[in-house]
Enzyme design. Structure first.
Site, PDB file in Angstrom:
ATOM      1  N   LYS A  17       0.967  -1.309   0.023  1.00  0.00           N
ATOM      2  CA  LYS A  17      -0.037   0.190  -0.022  1.00  0.00           C
ATOM      3  C   LYS A  17       0.846   1.270  -0.185  1.00  0.00           C
ATOM      4  O   LYS A  17       0.733   2.034  -1.013  1.00  0.00           O
ATOM      5  CB  LYS A  17      -1.135  -0.094   1.258  1.00  0.00           C
ATOM      6  CG  LYS A  17      -1.702  -0.958   1.243  1.00  0.00           C
ATOM      7  CD  LYS A  17      -2.742  -1.050   2.726  1.00  0.00           C
ATOM      8  CE  LYS A  17      -2.109  -0.992   3.805  1.00  0.00           C
ATOM      9  NZ  LYS A  17      -1.379  -2.168   4.360  1.00  0.00           N
ATOM     10  N   ARG A 131      12.614  -4.986   4.227  1.00  0.00           N
ATOM     11  CA  ARG A 131      11.979  -3.605   4.289  1.00  0.00           C
ATOM     12  C   ARG A 131      12.600  -2.608   5.081  1.00  0.00           C
ATOM     13  O   ARG A 131      13.163  -2.819   6.027  1.00  0.00           O
ATOM     14  CB  ARG A 131      10.776  -3.828   5.054  1.00  0.00           C
ATOM     15  CG  ARG A 131       9.385  -3.440   4.443  1.00  0.00           C
ATOM     16  CD  ARG A 131       8.453  -4.061   5.228  1.00  0.00           C
ATOM     17  NE  ARG A 131       7.662  -2.975   6.059  1.00  0.00           N
ATOM     18  CZ  ARG A 131       6.368  -2.601   5.689  1.00  0.00           C
ATOM     19  NH1 ARG A 131       5.731  -2.627   4.677  1.00  0.00           N
ATOM     20  NH2 ARG A 131       5.869  -1.735   6.654  1.00  0.00           N
TER      21      ARG A 131
HETATM   22  P1  AMP Z   1       1.283   1.233   8.978  1.00  0.00           P
HETATM   23  O1  AMP Z   1       2.438   2.049   9.165  1.00  0.00           O
HETATM   24  O2  AMP Z   1       0.192   1.518   8.237  1.00  0.00           O
HETATM   25  O3  AMP Z   1       1.968  -0.435   8.890  1.00  0.00           O
HETATM   26  O4  AMP Z   1       0.771   1.120  10.820  1.00  0.00           O
HETATM   27  C1  AMP Z   1       1.612   0.815  11.704  1.00  0.00           C
HETATM   28  C2  AMP Z   1       0.862   0.526  12.860  1.00  0.00           C
HETATM   29  O5  AMP Z   1       0.331   1.985  13.203  1.00  0.00           O
HETATM   30  C3  AMP Z   1      -0.125  -0.199  13.043  1.00  0.00           C
HETATM   31  O6  AMP Z   1      -0.053  -1.634  13.208  1.00  0.00           O
HETATM   32  C4  AMP Z   1      -1.148   0.456  14.187  1.00  0.00           C
HETATM   33  O7  AMP Z   1      -0.627   0.208  15.449  1.00  0.00           O
HETATM   34  C5  AMP Z   1      -0.925   1.868  13.849  1.00  0.00           C
HETATM   35  N1  AMP Z   1      -2.046   2.336  13.162  1.00  0.00           N
HETATM   36  C6  AMP Z   1      -1.801   2.906  11.657  1.00  0.00           C
HETATM   37  N2  AMP Z   1      -2.819   3.271  11.115  1.00  0.00           N
HETATM   38  C7  AMP Z   1      -3.796   2.811  12.033  1.00  0.00           C
HETATM   39  C8  AMP Z   1      -5.453   2.968  11.857  1.00  0.00           C
HETATM   40  N3  AMP Z   1      -6.090   3.527  10.707  1.00  0.00           N
HETATM   41  N4  AMP Z   1      -6.077   2.738  13.021  1.00  0.00           N
HETATM   42  C9  AMP Z   1      -5.495   2.081  14.133  1.00  0.00           C
HETATM   43  N5  AMP Z   1      -4.281   2.048  14.167  1.00  0.00           N
HETATM   44  C10 AMP Z   1      -3.353   2.402  13.145  1.00  0.00           C
END
Ligand code: AMP
Length: 222
Positions: A17, A131
């Protein structure tokens, strides 16, 4: 004037994504709104939200719906979102999707695309090992599939690339379960509205990108 484009990316952690959102930013000139990056910024700044989020993020749990909804609501009001935006990692629960619907209604915005990147768990686990992340620019790289121009440095800022704190196999497997339980229903939510366009996220990143661009351009021409 062209209609603003509002894109949602769905898909498991590691589905690509962030990489695809980054590529679409370059092509269409609209910002990527990554809740993960915004939360990591809050952690780096030591804010109250950051302090609460850090514990949850490091173990792979989701941050509360209220917190992320507020972050997004504030962010989409900024002037760089006028021509549209790409949501990456949000909405992650049905409550967030419902909250986003309300925000769109209130701000008279229209959802253009919901792209879902499908990928097998073993591909995600394999990708995780390579990554890399640039904390300041928020850009993601992969040592093999999407290497930076200069090893270990961000193409844009030149900053040192690091591994994210939640980027290890144990947390990743936990995050995949969280995804199945709490985030997969979001795909059903948008599928019921006939909005979801599915892509094989296991393909090479340029192949996925070309398919996404074709989908965007097809709807723009319609
Ligand atoms: P990402 O960078 O999208 O992989 O997100 C890393 C972490 O941030 C996730 O595992 C969640 O702990 C938190 N996080 C990111 N986006 C969200 C969201 N929309 N809702 C809740 N937690 C989020």
């Amino acid at each position: 004037m062209k209609k603003p484009m509002h894109i949602i990316f769905l898909g498991a952690p590691g589905a690509g994504k962030g990489t695809q959102a980054q590529m679409l930013v370059e092509k269409y000139g609209i910002p990527q709104l990554s809740t993960g990056n915004m939360l990591r910024e809050a952690i780096a700044q030591g804010t109250e939200i950051g302090k609460q989020a850090e514990i949850l993020m490091n173990r792979g749990d989701l941050v509360s719906d209220d917190v992320v909804l507020k972050i997004i609501e504030d962010r989409i009001k900024k002037s760089d979102c006028e021509n549209g935006f790409i949501l990456d990692g949000f909405p992650r629960t049905v409550v967030q999707a419902q909250g986003l619907d309300k925000m769109f209604e209130k701000n008279k915005l229209e959802l253009s695309h919901v792209f879902c990147l499908n990928v097998d768990d073993d591909v995600v686990v394999d990708r995780q090992a390579g990554r890399l992340f640039a904390p300041k620019s928020g850009r993601v790289y992969h040592a093999r599939n999407n290497p930076p121009k200069v090893a270990g440095k961000c193409d844009v800022t030149g900053e040192e690339l690091v591994k994210r704190d939640d980027d290890n196999e144990e947390v990743l497997r936990y995050r995949l379960n969280v995804y199945r339980e709490q985030t997969a229903p979001v795909t059903t939510y948008y599928a019921k509205q006939g909005m979801v366009q599915e892509f094989d996220g296991g393909q090479n990143m340029n192949t996925v990108f070309n398919a996404l661009v074709a989908a965007i351009d097809a709807s723009a021409a319609a």
